[in-house]
Design an enzyme around this catalytic site. Sequence first.
Site, PDB file in Angstrom:
ATOM      1  N   LYS A   2       1.059  -1.288  -0.053  1.00  0.00           N
ATOM      2  CA  LYS A   2      -0.056   0.131  -0.063  1.00  0.00           C
ATOM      3  C   LYS A   2       0.826   1.247   0.036  1.00  0.00           C
ATOM      4  CE  LYS A   2      -1.829  -1.431   3.799  1.00  0.00           C
ATOM      5  NZ  LYS A   2      -2.864  -1.790   4.975  1.00  0.00           N
ATOM      6  N   GLY A  33      -8.238   4.048  10.598  1.00  0.00           N
ATOM      7  CA  GLY A  33      -8.742   2.501  10.307  1.00  0.00           C
ATOM      8  C   GLY A  33      -8.771   2.288   8.718  1.00  0.00           C
ATOM      9  N   THR A  34      -7.795   3.101   8.152  1.00  0.00           N
ATOM     10  CA  THR A  34      -7.905   2.844   6.432  1.00  0.00           C
ATOM     11  C   THR A  34      -7.428   1.490   6.336  1.00  0.00           C
ATOM     12  OG1 THR A  34      -7.403   5.238   6.350  1.00  0.00           O
ATOM     13  CG2 THR A  34      -6.804   3.708   4.272  1.00  0.00           C
ATOM     14  N   GLY A  35      -6.297   1.063   7.080  1.00  0.00           N
ATOM     15  CA  GLY A  35      -5.673  -0.339   6.714  1.00  0.00           C
ATOM     16  C   GLY A  35      -6.838  -1.567   6.944  1.00  0.00           C
ATOM     17  N   CYS A  36      -7.124  -1.338   8.338  1.00  0.00           N
ATOM     18  CA  CYS A  36      -8.342  -2.438   8.736  1.00  0.00           C
ATOM     19  C   CYS A  36      -9.356  -2.423   7.554  1.00  0.00           C
ATOM     20  CB  CYS A  36      -8.863  -1.925   9.943  1.00  0.00           C
ATOM     21  SG  CYS A  36      -7.394  -1.477  11.212  1.00  0.00           S
ATOM     22  N   THR A  42      -8.245   9.643   8.651  1.00  0.00           N
ATOM     23  CA  THR A  42      -7.648   8.269   7.963  1.00  0.00           C
ATOM     24  C   THR A  42      -7.512   6.991   8.939  1.00  0.00           C
ATOM     25  OG1 THR A  42      -5.476   8.838   8.146  1.00  0.00           O
ATOM     26  CG2 THR A  42      -6.647   9.418   6.191  1.00  0.00           C
TER      27      THR A  42
END
Length: 273
Positions: free
Chosen positions: A176, A212-215, A210
Site C-alpha cells: 500500500k 482505520g484505513t488499513g483495517c 484516516t
Amino acid sequence: MSDTPPPRVLSIAGSDSSGGAGIQADIKTITMLGGYAMTAITAVTAQDTLGVRGVEALSPGFVLEQVECCLADIGADAIKIGMLGSPETARLLAERLDTFAGPIVFDPVMVATSGSVLADEETIAGFAGLMEIATVVTPNLPELEVLTGRRGIPDDAVFDAAKALADRHGVQVLAKGGHAGDETQVVDRIVSPTGKLASFAHARIDTKHTHGTGCTLSSALATMLGHRQPLVNAIRIARAFTYAAIENAPGYGSGSGPLGQQAVRRLKPAEDS
C-alpha cells in the site's frame, strides 16, 4: 430475501474503543459489503482519535477458543487477521489456520494511525508463520520496510521489496502506498512470487481522517474474496470502498478521525494499470 447466503468473514483483530479501527471497522466494512461478520478479539485497547492510551492483550488460548467457536459451528468463507497482541497468539493462529481452505488476508499491523506501537519485535517476528499461510498480506510502506529489512524504500524500489517478501513466504503482497511521499496520488501494487500482477492509483484525499484505513481495506478485501471475486477485482472493489469511506468520513474527533463506512452506497471503479 436473497437465496444466496452472505459470505462468512471472520475477523481476528484488536478492539478499538473509539470505533475507528480494528474489529469495529471490520464489522462495519464486512456488513456494508454484504458479508456476515464474526470476530475473535486479540486485544482490547483504550484509544481515541489522538492515540492509544492502553492495551490489554487477551490470552492466546482464549483467542484460539473464539476462533474455534466460529469455525466449528458457523464456518468461514474468508478470514482477515489484524492486530495480534502477542507472539504466542501469532504462533497458535498459524498452526490452527494452516488447514483453512479459504482465503486469508493478513494485515501486519505494527503501528496505529496515531503512531502508537501495537506490535513489539517478538510479535513482528511471529508474523512470518502467518505470512506462510496467508493468501494476501497487506503491508503499508513502513511495515514493508520492517518485514524486508529495507529502510527508506523509494517509489521505484517498492516492487522489488514486495517481490522479495512474496518470494520469501510464497504469498501475494499488496504493498500500500498511502505513506509514500507523493502528495497528489496513492499507488498500491499487488505482487505475487511469480511477478507483478497489477498496480492501482487514485488521487490522494487531503484529509486527516484516516483512522482505520488499513483495517477497512483488508477486511473489504477478505469480504470480496469471500464473495469469490478474483483477486485483482477484489482489490479494485476494496480500494473503491475504502476511498469512498475516507471521502465520507464524519469528521469526528480532534485527531485522525474514523472513516464513514456506513455512508458508502455506490462505488466508483478504481483506476489501475
